[in-house]
Scaffold this active site. Structure first.
Site, short mmCIF file in Angstrom:
data_model
loop_
_atom_site.label_atom_id
_atom_site.label_comp_id
_atom_site.label_asym_id
_atom_site.label_seq_id
_atom_site.Cartn_x
_atom_site.Cartn_y
_atom_site.Cartn_z
N GLY A 18 0.78 -1.23 0.00
CA GLY A 18 0.00 0.00 0.00
C GLY A 18 0.81 1.28 0.00
O GLY A 18 1.88 1.37 -0.62
N ILE A 19 0.31 2.27 0.71
CA ILE A 19 0.96 3.57 0.77
C ILE A 19 2.35 3.46 1.40
O ILE A 19 3.29 4.12 0.95
CB ILE A 19 0.08 4.58 1.54
CG1 ILE A 19 -1.18 4.91 0.70
CG2 ILE A 19 0.85 5.85 1.85
CD1 ILE A 19 -2.19 5.78 1.42
N SER A 141 -5.62 10.99 7.56
CA SER A 141 -6.57 10.70 6.49
C SER A 141 -7.57 11.84 6.42
O SER A 141 -7.79 12.55 7.41
CB SER A 141 -7.31 9.39 6.79
OG SER A 141 -8.45 9.23 5.97
N TYR A 154 -12.33 4.40 12.99
CA TYR A 154 -11.17 4.75 12.17
C TYR A 154 -10.98 6.26 12.13
O TYR A 154 -9.87 6.77 12.33
CB TYR A 154 -11.38 4.20 10.76
CG TYR A 154 -10.34 4.64 9.75
CD1 TYR A 154 -9.07 4.08 9.74
CD2 TYR A 154 -10.64 5.62 8.80
CE1 TYR A 154 -8.12 4.47 8.82
CE2 TYR A 154 -9.69 6.02 7.87
CZ TYR A 154 -8.44 5.45 7.88
OH TYR A 154 -7.49 5.85 6.96
#
Length: 265
Positions: A18-19, A141, A154
């Site tokens: 992923g990132i 995020s 989250y």
């Protein structure tokens, strides 16, 4: 403008896919020695091979440790006692209703998404201060600003990342160590692809097309109207990790495609 991280040691948590993998690759391309960390040796070896394939001659070190635990952090500290660049990327997410999320899941998310970065920053920043230079980057995020109704636990942890980053930047004022947060929006990672596999099978669309459709439906304020590529996030992180970003600290930097409908953060 040339980003040169030669001679810098970078630690990237959650860096086997992923990132995190994209950030590791981007830092390696800029000359940094990168410590790639994952929970299994197989995943670490796979990530190292992936980076070396795209960045011949990359300076890499691999480590197997679960940084979501205090024991895993101690394994890292013993192997890599100092760093010039710390990227707190480790994180988990899921799609779960607030009323179906037990205390244990809230605690699990907080330990992995928040406390893991706190532990690493607490350990590595004193030596950065002593040498008069360092970079600490928290991956937050857009959900840390605009908490999604279907991922409240989250979103709360990503808001906490912003608070820790901003407060630590002020705590380290005048030391030459900068602390910033980066806020990706929906990004075409392995995790997002897995989440959308069922929807793609049902719609008959390719995964990338399904991801773009997801953005238009679930994040209608997106200005780019598509998912971001991992490299688009990684390039911003690499700039913030470099000497060129010396006047940027205490900031929350969005690479969210314009999802957050705000003039500021």
């Amino acid at each position: 403008m040339k980003i040169d991280l030669t001679g810098k040691l970078a630690i990237v948590s959650g860096s086997t896919d992923g990132i995190g993998l994209g950030i590791s690759r981007s830092l390696a391309e800029s000359g940094a020695t990168v410590v790639v960390i994952g929970r299994t040796s197989a995943k670490v070896d796979e990530a190292l091979a992936s980076i070396r394939q795209k960045v011949p001659g990359a300076q890499l070190r691999g480590l197997t440790a679960d940084l979501g635990t205090a024991e895993g952090a101690q394994t890292l500290f013993a192997a890599e006692p100092k760093a010039d660049i710390l990227v707190n990327n480790l994180g988990i997410f899921n799609d779960v209703d607030f009323f179906e999320t037990p205390d244990s899941e809230w605690t699990r998310f907080y330990e992995i998404n928040v406390i893991s970065g706190v532990r690493l920053a607490r350990h590595y920043t004193p030596a950065m201060v002593e040498q008069g230079w360092g970079r600490v980057i928290f991956l937050s995020s857009e959900s840390g600003v605009a908490t999604p109704a279907d991922m409240i636990n989250y979103g709360v942890t990503k808001s906490a990342n912003l608070a820790v980053s901003h407060g630590l930047a002020k705590r380290l004022a005048g030391t030459g160590v900068t602390v910033n947060s980066v806020l990706p929006g929906p990004t075409f990672t392995d995790g997002l692809q897995k989440m959308l596999q069922g929807a793609a099978a049902e719609s008959g669309r390719e995964l990338r097309d399904e991801a773009d459709a997801f953005v238009r439906k679930a994040r209608p304020t997106s200005i780019i109207q598509r998912v971001a590529d991992v490299e688009e996030v990684a390039h911003l992180v690499t700039y913030i990790a470099s000497p060129l970003s010396s006047a940027t600290t205490g900031a929350a930097l969005r690479v969210d495609g314009g999802v957050v409908d705000s003039l500021a953060i």
